[in-house]
Design a protein around this motif. Sequence first.
Motif, mmCIF file in Angstrom:
data_model
loop_
_atom_site.group_PDB
_atom_site.id
_atom_site.type_symbol
_atom_site.label_atom_id
_atom_site.label_comp_id
_atom_site.label_asym_id
_atom_site.label_seq_id
_atom_site.Cartn_x
_atom_site.Cartn_y
_atom_site.Cartn_z
ATOM 1 N N PRO A 143 0.820 -1.223 0.000
ATOM 2 C CA PRO A 143 0.000 0.000 0.000
ATOM 3 C C PRO A 143 0.850 1.268 0.000
ATOM 4 C CG PRO A 143 -0.654 -1.528 1.747
ATOM 5 C CD PRO A 143 0.651 -2.006 1.226
ATOM 6 N N THR A 144 0.369 2.274 -0.724
ATOM 7 C CA THR A 144 1.020 3.581 -0.706
ATOM 8 C C THR A 144 0.338 4.456 0.334
ATOM 9 O OG1 THR A 144 1.666 3.474 -3.030
ATOM 10 C CG2 THR A 144 1.507 5.669 -2.040
ATOM 11 N N VAL A 145 1.131 4.971 1.260
ATOM 12 C CA VAL A 145 0.573 5.830 2.310
ATOM 13 C C VAL A 145 1.271 7.184 2.290
ATOM 14 C CG1 VAL A 145 -0.177 3.952 3.814
ATOM 15 C CG2 VAL A 145 2.126 4.838 4.042
ATOM 16 N N ARG A 146 0.475 8.230 2.345
ATOM 17 C CA ARG A 146 0.996 9.597 2.408
ATOM 18 C C ARG A 146 1.107 10.006 3.871
ATOM 19 N NH1 ARG A 146 -3.771 12.561 0.034
ATOM 20 N NH2 ARG A 146 -4.760 10.911 1.265
ATOM 21 N N VAL A 147 2.287 10.397 4.283
ATOM 22 C CA VAL A 147 2.497 10.805 5.671
ATOM 23 C C VAL A 147 2.644 12.322 5.724
ATOM 24 C CG1 VAL A 147 3.898 10.548 7.748
ATOM 25 C CG2 VAL A 147 3.603 8.601 6.192
ATOM 26 N N LEU A 148 1.717 12.951 6.420
ATOM 27 C CA LEU A 148 1.686 14.404 6.550
ATOM 28 C C LEU A 148 2.283 14.816 7.891
ATOM 29 C CD1 LEU A 148 0.613 17.244 5.633
ATOM 30 C CD2 LEU A 148 -1.516 16.656 6.830
ATOM 31 N N TYR A 149 3.128 15.844 7.865
ATOM 32 C CA TYR A 149 3.710 16.375 9.096
ATOM 33 C C TYR A 149 4.270 17.758 8.805
ATOM 34 C CZ TYR A 149 8.188 15.067 6.971
ATOM 35 O OH TYR A 149 9.270 14.956 6.115
ATOM 36 N N ASN A 150 4.609 18.464 9.857
ATOM 37 C CA ASN A 150 5.214 19.788 9.727
ATOM 38 C C ASN A 150 6.714 19.613 9.522
ATOM 39 O OD1 ASN A 150 6.163 22.386 9.945
ATOM 40 N ND2 ASN A 150 5.428 22.735 12.020
ATOM 41 N N LYS A 151 7.171 19.762 8.286
ATOM 42 C CA LYS A 151 8.578 19.515 7.997
ATOM 43 C C LYS A 151 9.494 20.588 8.575
ATOM 44 C CE LYS A 151 8.663 21.688 3.387
ATOM 45 N NZ LYS A 151 8.900 21.445 1.951
ATOM 46 N N ASP A 152 8.913 21.714 9.043
ATOM 47 C CA ASP A 152 9.723 22.742 9.691
ATOM 48 C C ASP A 152 9.977 22.434 11.164
ATOM 49 O OD1 ASP A 152 9.977 24.269 7.393
ATOM 50 O OD2 ASP A 152 8.161 25.425 7.790
ATOM 51 N N ASP A 153 9.335 21.387 11.669
ATOM 52 C CA ASP A 153 9.545 20.943 13.044
ATOM 53 C C ASP A 153 10.537 19.793 13.020
ATOM 54 O OD1 ASP A 153 9.460 19.741 15.562
ATOM 55 O OD2 ASP A 153 7.307 20.061 15.813
ATOM 56 N N PRO A 154 11.764 19.990 13.529
ATOM 57 C CA PRO A 154 12.771 18.930 13.458
ATOM 58 C C PRO A 154 12.383 17.663 14.211
ATOM 59 C CG PRO A 154 13.523 20.751 14.843
ATOM 60 C CD PRO A 154 12.292 21.212 14.149
ATOM 61 N N VAL A 155 11.589 17.788 15.268
ATOM 62 C CA VAL A 155 11.136 16.604 15.993
ATOM 63 C C VAL A 155 10.225 15.763 15.102
ATOM 64 C CG1 VAL A 155 9.789 15.789 17.966
ATOM 65 C CG2 VAL A 155 11.381 17.688 18.239
ATOM 66 N N ARG A 156 9.307 16.417 14.414
ATOM 67 C CA ARG A 156 8.408 15.677 13.514
ATOM 68 C C ARG A 156 9.174 15.073 12.340
ATOM 69 N NH1 ARG A 156 3.794 18.529 15.274
ATOM 70 N NH2 ARG A 156 3.711 17.824 17.426
ATOM 71 N N SER A 157 10.188 15.769 11.882
ATOM 72 C CA SER A 157 11.001 15.219 10.800
ATOM 73 C C SER A 157 11.709 13.946 11.251
ATOM 74 C CB SER A 157 12.024 16.256 10.327
ATOM 75 O OG SER A 157 11.380 17.360 9.728
ATOM 76 N N THR A 158 12.218 13.954 12.475
ATOM 77 C CA THR A 158 12.847 12.752 13.027
ATOM 78 C C THR A 158 11.832 11.620 13.132
ATOM 79 O OG1 THR A 158 14.472 14.036 14.273
ATOM 80 C CG2 THR A 158 14.039 11.801 15.039
#
Length: 595
Positions: A436-451
Motif C-alpha cells: 500500500p502507498t501511504v501519504r504521511v503528513l507532518y510539519n517539515k519545519d519541526d525537526p522533531v516531527r522530521s525525526t
Amino acid sequence: MRAGRISKAFTLAVAAVLALGACTAAPPAPEGSTAATASPGGNVTVLEPSPFTSFNPDSTTGQGATNARIDYATHSGFNYVDNNLKLVRNDKFGTYEKLSDKPLTVKYTINSGVQWSDGEPVTAADLFLEWAAGSGYYNDATLDANFKVARGNAYFNYAGDTTGLSQTSMPVIGDNGASLTLTYTKPFSDWETALGSTVSIPAHIVAARVGLKDANALVTLLQGIPKGDPAAPVKANPELRKIANFWNTGFDTKSMPDPSLALSNGPYLVKGITAGKDLVLTRNADYNWGTVPTLDTVTVHYTARPEAQIAALKAGKADIASPALTQDSAAALADAKSGGVQTQVGASLGFDQAVLNFKGVLAKPDFRTAFLKTVPRQDIVDQAAKPVNPGATVLDSFVFRALQTPYKESSASNGTAAYAAADIDASKKLLAGATPTVRVLYNKDDPVRSTEFNLMAASARMAGFNVVDDGKGAGQWLPALKAGAFDVALYGWTSNPTGSVQVPQVFRTGAVSNLNNFSNTVVDQLAGQLAQEPDSAKQDALKMQIDKLVVGAGYGLPLFARSAAAANGPHVAGVMYSPVPVGIWWNVWDWKYVK
C-alpha cells in the motif's frame, strides 16, 4: 483566550483538547538571575512561530496559537488558569454562580465599568452572542458521510465543541443587561468554563456591520429565532445567516483592520499589524478589571525556527520566546545562558501521536494494524524526546498523561502493549504481499516531527509499505490536515488544562477536531455520558473505556509527551513558564521591563 476555556479552537501544535486532569510537575525556577530592577513602562519583544491572522480565535478560520495568545492579552473574562493549572476567578470583571443543580442553572453578572476600548460597556449581549456561536442552538443541519451539510443549515463556524452549551435553553438577560442566566437541560461537568472565560467578540460591532441598530437589536433578533431541529429543517434565515457569516470571517485579517474590528476589553490593545512581520500591543489605559499591566508596549515578531528565536534572544533582538525543544535548541539555550538568557523547562500538556485516516488506503483494518505494527515508538522516543528530556518514555494512552493516577491502569489494559515494539514480520503477514502507498503528513519545519517521520518511514518500508513523504511547511500542513489530505498524520494535541468534555471534541463522530474520520457509536455514547458526569472517579472510568476503544479501532498510536521551554533575556522580568495552551502569555500583565 483564557487558558481555561474548554472549546476555544485547537491550535495545532496546537491547542485543542483531550480530557486531562491538572497533573503537571511544577517547572524549575529560571536559570540565571539579574540584579537589575524592574521599572514601569518600556517595551518587550516576543517571538511567536506563526503570524497573526484573526481577532476571532473561536472560528474555524481564526483558530491558531498566535491568534489565541493575542486574544488572551487583549480580552478579559470571568476566569483564567494559572501556571499551577488552577482555575482563578476574576471577580474584578464579574461574577458567576450556580443557582441550582436540578436543573443546572448558572448566572453570569458583568461588573459596572467593564468596557470595550471604544468606550461601550461589555454587556450580557456580548455573552449572548458568544452563547449563540458556541451552542449550535440554531443549527438544523444533517451531515453526510463526509461530515458535510447534506440538508438544513449550519450557521456559526465554531471551532470548539458544542457539547455543553448545546444543552442549554435560550438564555435570560437581566439586571438591565448586566447579567445572563443559562439553564442546562442535562448536567454538564465543565459548566464553570463553558462561557465567558474570555469575552472576545463585541456584539455591538457585529450588529453595526449587519445593519442593526445596536447590540440590543441583535439580541432581540436572535431571541426571536426558534431552536433548530435537524429532523425538521427550515429555510435558511437570512438575517441569522448574515450575523453568523460576519462572526465567522469578519474578524479575519493579516494587517491592521478598521479599529472597530480590533476592540479590546483586556490589559492590552492592538496598536498595529504588519502582515507576516509583526504586531504591536499597547497598554490599555482604561483597564482596571484585572491585574493592571505596566509595560507600555509588547511587540510580537514571527520567527518559526527555534534556533533563530534563541539567537535573537542572545543577541538582544528579542526578550521572550518559547522555542520548541530539540537536541539542538536545548544546547543553544544552554549556550545562551552566558548572554543573560534565562530558561525555564517544564512538563507540557502536549503530546505527539501518529493518527491514521479511516478513509482511503488505511480504511482496511488489516492495513491499519499492519502500519501500526511498524511504528518504532521506542526509537522515536530515544532520538526525538530523550535528547531534550533524558527521562522521556513512550506514552501509552491517548486520554491520560503519565502523572495521572489512572494512567498505569489504562495503559495496561487499553491495548497499546501490542505495539510496544515494531514487529515487521507481523506487519508483512497482515499485508499478505500487498504494498500500500501511504501519504504521511507532518510539519517539515519541526525537526522533531522530521525525526519521527524518518524513523517511521524507514520501518514501514521494511514491511512493504510505499511511504510518500508529504511533509509540508509551517503554513501549509495544518490546512492539509484539516482537509483530510493524508493517510498518516504526525501532529500533537495540547490538552486543555481543565475539564473532561474535551474528549468528545476529538473522538466523537463528526466533531470539529475529529480530523481522521474516526467514528464509533460506543465512543459517541461514552463521550456523551462523560460530558454530563460530575463525579471524577466515574469520569476516569469512562475515559478508560474510550481509551481502549480508540486504540482497538486502530486510531493510531500515542508517541510521547513533550517538554517545553520559556526563555527570556535580561531586560524583562515576570516571565513564568506554564503548561497551559497560551504558555508564557498566561500572566502577560505581570511582565515588566528591566533596565
